[in-house]
Design an enzyme around this catalytic site. Structure first.
Site, PDB file in Angstrom:
ATOM      1  N   SER A 123       0.862  -1.188   0.000  1.00  0.00           N
ATOM      2  CA  SER A 123       0.000   0.000   0.000  1.00  0.00           C
ATOM      3  C   SER A 123       0.892   1.229   0.000  1.00  0.00           C
ATOM      4  O   SER A 123       2.046   1.169   0.439  1.00  0.00           O
ATOM      5  CB  SER A 123      -0.870  -0.009   1.265  1.00  0.00           C
ATOM      6  OG  SER A 123      -1.429   1.266   1.495  1.00  0.00           O
ATOM      7  N   TYR A 147      -2.283  -0.757  10.166  1.00  0.00           N
ATOM      8  CA  TYR A 147      -2.369  -1.080   8.736  1.00  0.00           C
ATOM      9  C   TYR A 147      -1.112  -0.610   8.019  1.00  0.00           C
ATOM     10  O   TYR A 147      -0.475  -1.356   7.263  1.00  0.00           O
ATOM     11  CB  TYR A 147      -3.614  -0.422   8.132  1.00  0.00           C
ATOM     12  CG  TYR A 147      -3.801  -0.689   6.651  1.00  0.00           C
ATOM     13  CD1 TYR A 147      -4.399  -1.862   6.205  1.00  0.00           C
ATOM     14  CD2 TYR A 147      -3.366   0.243   5.693  1.00  0.00           C
ATOM     15  CE1 TYR A 147      -4.570  -2.100   4.853  1.00  0.00           C
ATOM     16  CE2 TYR A 147      -3.538   0.008   4.340  1.00  0.00           C
ATOM     17  CZ  TYR A 147      -4.143  -1.166   3.921  1.00  0.00           C
ATOM     18  OH  TYR A 147      -4.297  -1.406   2.583  1.00  0.00           O
TER      19      TYR A 147
HETATM   20  P1  NDP Z   1     -11.619  -5.877   0.956  1.00  0.00           P
HETATM   21  O1  NDP Z   1     -11.814  -5.528   2.389  1.00  0.00           O
HETATM   22  O2  NDP Z   1     -12.646  -5.457  -0.040  1.00  0.00           O
HETATM   23  O3  NDP Z   1     -11.367  -7.428   0.809  1.00  0.00           O
HETATM   24  C1  NDP Z   1     -10.467  -8.072   1.662  1.00  0.00           C
HETATM   25  C2  NDP Z   1     -10.669  -9.548   1.594  1.00  0.00           C
HETATM   26  O4  NDP Z   1      -9.846 -10.149   2.607  1.00  0.00           O
HETATM   27  C3  NDP Z   1     -12.108  -9.959   1.882  1.00  0.00           C
HETATM   28  O5  NDP Z   1     -12.483 -11.014   1.035  1.00  0.00           O
HETATM   29  C4  NDP Z   1     -12.025 -10.422   3.318  1.00  0.00           C
HETATM   30  O6  NDP Z   1     -12.977 -11.401   3.671  1.00  0.00           O
HETATM   31  C5  NDP Z   1     -10.627 -11.010   3.378  1.00  0.00           C
HETATM   32  N1  NDP Z   1     -10.192 -11.104   4.760  1.00  0.00           N
HETATM   33  C6  NDP Z   1     -10.138 -10.113   5.675  1.00  0.00           C
HETATM   34  N2  NDP Z   1      -9.771 -10.594   6.864  1.00  0.00           N
HETATM   35  C7  NDP Z   1      -9.595 -11.929   6.703  1.00  0.00           C
HETATM   36  C8  NDP Z   1      -9.246 -12.973   7.575  1.00  0.00           C
HETATM   37  N3  NDP Z   1      -9.058 -12.773   8.885  1.00  0.00           N
HETATM   38  N4  NDP Z   1      -9.144 -14.224   7.088  1.00  0.00           N
HETATM   39  C9  NDP Z   1      -9.392 -14.471   5.785  1.00  0.00           C
HETATM   40  N5  NDP Z   1      -9.742 -13.515   4.903  1.00  0.00           N
HETATM   41  C10 NDP Z   1      -9.851 -12.255   5.364  1.00  0.00           C
HETATM   42  O7  NDP Z   1     -10.196  -5.247   0.587  1.00  0.00           O
HETATM   43  P2  NDP Z   1      -9.547  -4.864  -0.829  1.00  0.00           P
HETATM   44  O8  NDP Z   1     -10.010  -5.788  -1.858  1.00  0.00           O
HETATM   45  O9  NDP Z   1      -9.704  -3.406  -0.989  1.00  0.00           O
HETATM   46  O10 NDP Z   1      -8.008  -5.106  -0.504  1.00  0.00           O
HETATM   47  C11 NDP Z   1      -7.260  -6.181  -1.027  1.00  0.00           C
HETATM   48  C12 NDP Z   1      -5.808  -5.909  -0.721  1.00  0.00           C
HETATM   49  O11 NDP Z   1      -5.407  -4.702  -1.362  1.00  0.00           O
HETATM   50  C13 NDP Z   1      -5.519  -5.700   0.765  1.00  0.00           C
HETATM   51  O12 NDP Z   1      -4.278  -6.282   1.072  1.00  0.00           O
HETATM   52  C14 NDP Z   1      -5.454  -4.204   0.907  1.00  0.00           C
HETATM   53  O13 NDP Z   1      -4.662  -3.820   1.998  1.00  0.00           O
HETATM   54  C15 NDP Z   1      -4.816  -3.828  -0.417  1.00  0.00           C
HETATM   55  N6  NDP Z   1      -5.035  -2.446  -0.835  1.00  0.00           N
HETATM   56  C16 NDP Z   1      -6.275  -2.020  -1.220  1.00  0.00           C
HETATM   57  C17 NDP Z   1      -6.460  -0.725  -1.659  1.00  0.00           C
HETATM   58  C18 NDP Z   1      -7.789  -0.213  -2.083  1.00  0.00           C
HETATM   59  O14 NDP Z   1      -7.893   0.986  -2.444  1.00  0.00           O
HETATM   60  N7  NDP Z   1      -8.825  -1.035  -2.118  1.00  0.00           N
HETATM   61  C19 NDP Z   1      -5.325   0.237  -1.725  1.00  0.00           C
HETATM   62  C20 NDP Z   1      -4.075  -0.312  -1.289  1.00  0.00           C
HETATM   63  C21 NDP Z   1      -3.947  -1.609  -0.863  1.00  0.00           C
HETATM   64  P3  NDP Z   1     -14.534 -11.035   3.898  1.00  0.00           P
HETATM   65  O15 NDP Z   1     -15.068 -10.741   2.537  1.00  0.00           O
HETATM   66  O16 NDP Z   1     -15.081 -12.254   4.494  1.00  0.00           O
HETATM   67  O17 NDP Z   1     -14.556  -9.832   4.790  1.00  0.00           O
END
Ligand code: NDP
Length: 247
Positions: free
Chosen positions: A153, A166
């Site tokens: 990120s 984070y």
């Molecule tokens: P979301 O919150 O939309 O999705 C995250 C996913 O991770 C979900 O499917 C969630 O499950 C899963 N998850 C969270 N906690 C757990 C856990 N304890 N065990 C298993 N699965 C888990 O996030 P994004 O798609 O936005 O983010 C994806 C990646 O990109 C992350 O690493 C984030 O830090 C990174 N990122 C995103 C940005 C953005 O603008 N979106 C910018 C920079 C980085 P569930 O659906 O069940 O909650």
């Protein structure tokens, strides 16, 4: 790699595990990898969401995926070893591992940050990624060219106020990527890189920026060229690097 165009069969016969595959970027990455020929292993904490992705992949004519319902916030080493044994029995190797699942945690000053929330964010974003990598390394070694992708990120490259655990977890993620990349260089077929997705239209983005109009940021589909490039053969030999998916 924003201008990368992947051949339709880029990931034919590849076995690729995606964490956080039920929603957001992980969901689209899993579907995109399947659409390019991969058999995807969908890991996440909400089984119903994983099943929906499974159905979408099957309906689109993709290879039959596998589902691993795992809550990374409480996962023990023994469970990760057990998961790896299952992947070994089913597939005998792993060609790709996308560490995508993350928790946002609180947006608050360090002085107010809850100790328990800090630990939970570090557990999901860093400790579980380490454990899953360690458990899967022998299977990645069994691939002709294993690719490990971590998700960083912008706040993991330069610290920013109120982003707490984070931000710190994403610095650690870059560190884990660099340490592993250095260790495997020259002694293994594995390559290790990280992607900073940039602002992307997901639930996490909406939670971090509630006042933002989601239509003003990129969709997960928009950022897939980098995810494909790093997973496919065109990136063989590229390792230890951090990629910005939006250029
Ligand atoms: P979301 O919150 O939309 O999705 C995250 C996913 O991770 C979900 O499917 C969630 O499950 C899963 N998850 C969270 N906690 C757990 C856990 N304890 N065990 C298993 N699965 C888990 O996030 P994004 O798609 O936005 O983010 C994806 C990646 O990109 C992350 O690493 C984030 O830090 C990174 N990122 C995103 C940005 C953005 O603008 N979106 C910018 C920079 C980085 P569930 O659906 O069940 O909650």
């Amino acid at each position: 790699m924003t201008d990368y165009t992947a051949p339709a069969d880029l990931l034919k016969d590849k076995i690729i595990l995606v964490t956080g595959a039920g929603d957001g970027i992980g969901r689209v990455a899993a579907k995109t990898y399947a659409a390019h020929g991969a058999t995807v292993i969908l890991l996440g904490r909400t089984t119903a969401k994983l099943e929906a992705v499974y159905d979408e992949i099957e309906a689109a004519g993709g290879a039959k995926p596998a589902i691993l319902p795992v809550d990374l916030s409480g996962v023990r080493w023994e469970e990760l070893e057990y998961l790896a044994q299952g992947v070994d029995q089913e597939f005998g190797r792993l060609d790709g591992l996308l560490h995508n699942a993350s928790l946002l945690g609180q947006r608050t000053p360090i002085a107010n940050y809850h100790y328990a929330t800090w630990q939970q964010v570090m557990q999901v974003n860093v400790n579980a990624a380490f454990g899953l990598t360690k458990a899967m390394l022998p299977l990645l070694e069994a691939s002709d060219s294993g690719s490990v992708i971590f998700t960083g990120s912008g706040v993991g490259l330069k610290g920013r106020a109120y982003w707490g655990a984070y931000s710190v977890s994403k610095f650690a993620t870059e560190g884990l990527m660099q340490v592993l990349a250095d260790e495997v260089e020259g002694v293994s077929n594995i390559r290790v890189n990280s992607i900073n997705p940039g602002a992307t239209r997901t639930n996490m983005r909406a939670a971090a920026y509630p006042a933002e109009d989601p239509k003003t940021v990129a969709t997960p589909e928009d950022i897939m060229p980098t995810y494909l490039y790093l997973m496919g053969a065109d990136s063989v030999g590229v390792s230890g690097k951090q990629f910005n998916a939006q250029g």
